[in-house]
Every structure is written in structure tokens, then in C-alpha cells.
Design a protein around this motif. Sequence first.
Motif, short mmCIF file in Angstrom:
data_model
loop_
_atom_site.label_atom_id
_atom_site.label_comp_id
_atom_site.label_asym_id
_atom_site.label_seq_id
_atom_site.Cartn_x
_atom_site.Cartn_y
_atom_site.Cartn_z
N ALA A 1 10.36 51.79 60.60
CA ALA A 1 9.91 53.18 60.74
C ALA A 1 9.38 53.40 62.15
CB ALA A 1 8.83 53.48 59.70
N ALA A 2 9.79 54.52 62.76
CA ALA A 2 9.31 54.86 64.10
C ALA A 2 7.84 55.27 64.03
CB ALA A 2 10.16 56.00 64.66
N GLY A 3 7.11 55.00 65.10
CA GLY A 3 5.73 55.48 65.18
C GLY A 3 4.68 54.43 64.84
N TYR A 4 5.09 53.17 64.79
CA TYR A 4 4.15 52.09 64.48
C TYR A 4 4.27 51.02 65.58
CZ TYR A 4 4.08 54.69 60.21
OH TYR A 4 3.95 55.72 59.31
N PRO A 5 3.65 51.33 66.76
CA PRO A 5 3.92 50.52 67.96
C PRO A 5 3.45 49.07 67.85
CG PRO A 5 2.18 52.17 68.35
CD PRO A 5 2.80 52.49 67.03
N GLY A 6 2.35 48.85 67.15
CA GLY A 6 1.85 47.47 67.04
C GLY A 6 2.83 46.60 66.28
N PHE A 7 3.32 47.11 65.18
CA PHE A 7 4.28 46.34 64.37
C PHE A 7 5.60 46.17 65.11
CE2 PHE A 7 7.51 46.10 60.90
CZ PHE A 7 7.15 44.85 60.43
N GLU A 8 6.04 47.24 65.75
CA GLU A 8 7.31 47.17 66.50
C GLU A 8 7.22 46.09 67.59
OE1 GLU A 8 8.93 51.03 67.56
OE2 GLU A 8 9.98 50.11 69.24
N ALA A 9 6.08 46.05 68.28
CA ALA A 9 5.91 45.06 69.35
C ALA A 9 5.88 43.65 68.77
CB ALA A 9 4.62 45.34 70.12
N ALA A 10 5.25 43.50 67.62
CA ALA A 10 5.15 42.16 67.00
C ALA A 10 6.53 41.66 66.55
CB ALA A 10 4.19 42.21 65.82
N PRO B 1 -3.56 46.71 61.05
CA PRO B 1 -4.25 47.69 60.22
C PRO B 1 -3.89 49.12 60.65
CG PRO B 1 -5.82 46.17 61.27
CD PRO B 1 -4.46 45.81 61.76
N GLY B 2 -3.69 49.98 59.68
CA GLY B 2 -3.32 51.36 59.98
C GLY B 2 -1.81 51.56 60.08
N GLU B 3 -1.06 50.46 60.14
CA GLU B 3 0.40 50.57 60.26
C GLU B 3 1.10 50.06 59.00
OE1 GLU B 3 2.15 49.30 63.94
OE2 GLU B 3 0.58 50.22 65.15
N GLU B 4 0.40 50.04 57.89
CA GLU B 4 0.91 49.42 56.65
C GLU B 4 2.27 49.99 56.23
OE1 GLU B 4 -2.22 50.32 57.13
OE2 GLU B 4 -3.34 48.46 56.86
N TYR B 5 2.47 51.28 56.46
CA TYR B 5 3.74 51.87 56.03
C TYR B 5 4.94 51.17 56.66
CZ TYR B 5 7.52 55.17 55.29
OH TYR B 5 8.72 55.72 54.94
N ALA B 6 4.73 50.63 57.88
CA ALA B 6 5.84 50.01 58.61
C ALA B 6 6.29 48.68 57.99
CB ALA B 6 5.43 49.77 60.07
N ALA B 7 5.50 48.14 57.07
CA ALA B 7 5.87 46.85 56.45
C ALA B 7 7.20 46.94 55.73
CB ALA B 7 4.78 46.41 55.47
N ASN B 8 7.58 48.12 55.31
CA ASN B 8 8.85 48.27 54.60
C ASN B 8 9.99 48.37 55.62
OD1 ASN B 8 10.94 50.46 53.22
ND2 ASN B 8 10.27 48.81 51.91
N ALA B 9 10.24 47.24 56.29
CA ALA B 9 11.32 47.16 57.27
C ALA B 9 12.49 46.41 56.63
CB ALA B 9 10.83 46.42 58.50
N VAL B 10 13.66 46.50 57.27
CA VAL B 10 14.83 45.82 56.71
C VAL B 10 15.58 45.06 57.79
CG1 VAL B 10 16.93 46.07 55.35
CG2 VAL B 10 15.14 47.72 55.08
N LEU B 11 15.84 43.81 57.53
CA LEU B 11 16.66 42.99 58.43
C LEU B 11 18.12 43.21 58.06
CD1 LEU B 11 16.78 40.61 60.55
CD2 LEU B 11 16.81 39.09 58.56
N VAL B 12 18.89 43.74 59.00
CA VAL B 12 20.32 43.98 58.75
C VAL B 12 21.13 43.32 59.86
CG1 VAL B 12 22.12 45.70 58.35
CG2 VAL B 12 19.79 46.19 57.64
N ASN B 13 21.80 42.26 59.52
CA ASN B 13 22.69 41.57 60.45
C ASN B 13 22.02 41.32 61.80
OD1 ASN B 13 24.39 41.80 58.31
ND2 ASN B 13 25.77 43.30 59.23
N GLY B 14 20.82 40.78 61.75
CA GLY B 14 20.14 40.35 62.97
C GLY B 14 19.26 41.39 63.62
N ARG B 15 19.31 42.63 63.13
CA ARG B 15 18.44 43.67 63.70
C ARG B 15 17.47 44.15 62.63
NH1 ARG B 15 21.98 48.01 66.83
NH2 ARG B 15 23.94 47.02 66.29
#
Length: 257
Positions: free
Chosen positions: A218-227, A200-214
Motif C-alpha cells: 500500500a502506498a503511503g507507508y514510508p517506514g515499511f516501504e523503506a524496510a 507503529p502507525g503503519e499497520e495497514y501496510a502489513a498486508n503486502a504481497v510478494l509476487v514473482n520477486g516484487r
Amino acid sequence: MTFTRAIVRPPAATYAEGLTTAGLGPPDLPLALAQHRAYVAALESCGLHVTVLPPDDRFPDSTFVEDTAVLAHGLAVLCRPGAPSRAGEVEAIRPALGAFFSSFAAIESPGTVDGGDVCEAGDHVFIGVSERTNEEGARQLAAHLETRGLGSTVVDARGIPGLLHLKSGIAWLGARSLALTKPFAGRPEFAGWELLVVPPGEEYAANAVLVNGRVLLAAGYPGFEAAVTALGLPVVPLGMSEFRKLDGGLSCLSLRF
Ligand code: CIR
């Protein structure tokens, strides 16, 4: 799914006149251009050859190239954007696509589709019906995808506060894995998929992209990044503040194929 190429277009001098509901104030164009350069460098670091088109002042939203076409499994579908101010962007990008695709399918009136509503997840595609993509557009797109053996599911993404496109709220993370925001988590369309619910509060980060395994996120969403990192996926955080101000997510800055 391996990508070899991407097409991008840096924000134009008119970028501040683009459509927005974010209420985050006007974008800083020099910073947007710097963020865009970092985005291109990230795609290149994932092994992609990136075609950088010239900025197009006629269309303030033209940096969001993903909305103009759906490219999947060798198929190129020209979109019909739901916002009238963006209609001309499709013809503007067609020559660049023509360098790589010899024929096109197209969404026809009264259908509308924005590419941001289309989430490719391996050989399955989720198509959002939103303020921009209508049911007729979704139906036409599903038929085009079927010609390449791609199954699809239509997801009604209307009525979720702050959500412009389906992919503003979900991302494919490989195999049967999806990241999505809480309003999508219990939806039957995603039954049978492994779900990572964005904190919660990091919804903007949901728009991530898988590109060739990586995973570009978006920077600044530590909970999502850790998950995402905990799933064993390397992440590439990118500054997106000046695109967020125009309701834009990370995926919409490129066409990948
Ligand atoms: C618009 O409202 O059309 C643009 N300001 C933002 C488009 C973002 N596109 C996307 O997320 N796929």
C-alpha cells in the motif's frame, strides 16, 4: 513460488454497502475502480495473466476475491466465508476457477474459512483463527493442505484491535522472512522465522504481497516501504484508500496461482 495467473473482480455498483468497521467513511467508487485498474496493471507488470471477472452487484464485498478460495501448490479449496452476506460469493467464483482447476476441495459446515486468514509462506501455511475463520475450518483446511505435503500452523488472531484477518497483520516476504505487526512479533508460532516488524502507525501496510520477486504494498507507508526495500526487494506501491475503507487489504483483491 512463481505465479502465472490471477483472478480479480472490480468493485460492484453496490460496493458502498459492503461490510466495514473502519469508520473511514463511504468509498468513492470511481476512485476504487481506478485503484483496481492500477492493481491489475501491477499484477500484469509482474508477469501474471489476469482474468478480470465482471462486477457482481449481488455481493457488495465481491471485489475481495481472495476470501473465496485457497489456491496452493495445485490445490483449490473452496472457502466457506464467516460472514453470511458473503456466502454466495463462493458459488459465484467457482466457474472462473473451474477454467483452471479440474477438482475442488471444500470447507464444510460447521467450518468457516476466509482466504484472508491463510498466509502461504513457501511450503508452510499459517492459518488464522479469527472472527471469520473458526477452529473447525482451520482443521479442515490443514487436512487438505497436508494432502499436498504442506505443513501448517494455526494462529489465533482474535482480539487484536482493528485486525479482520490474519493477513491484515502478516505477509510472507520469501524464504523464511515474514513482515508482521507488533502484536504478532513475540508469538511462538513465528519462532525461527526472520521477522520484519511493521513500524507503529503503519499497520495497514502489513498486508503486502510478494509476487514473482516484487512486493506489492500500500502506498503511503514510508517506514515499511523503506524496510522492505532494505531487504533488497523491489516494491510496487499502490493506492488502496478506497479498499481500506471497507477493511480490505491489498492481498484480498486477487487470487494468485
Ligand atoms: C469484509 O468485511 O469481508 C470485507 N469488507 C473486507 C474483506 C477483506 N478481505 C481480506 O482482507 N482478505
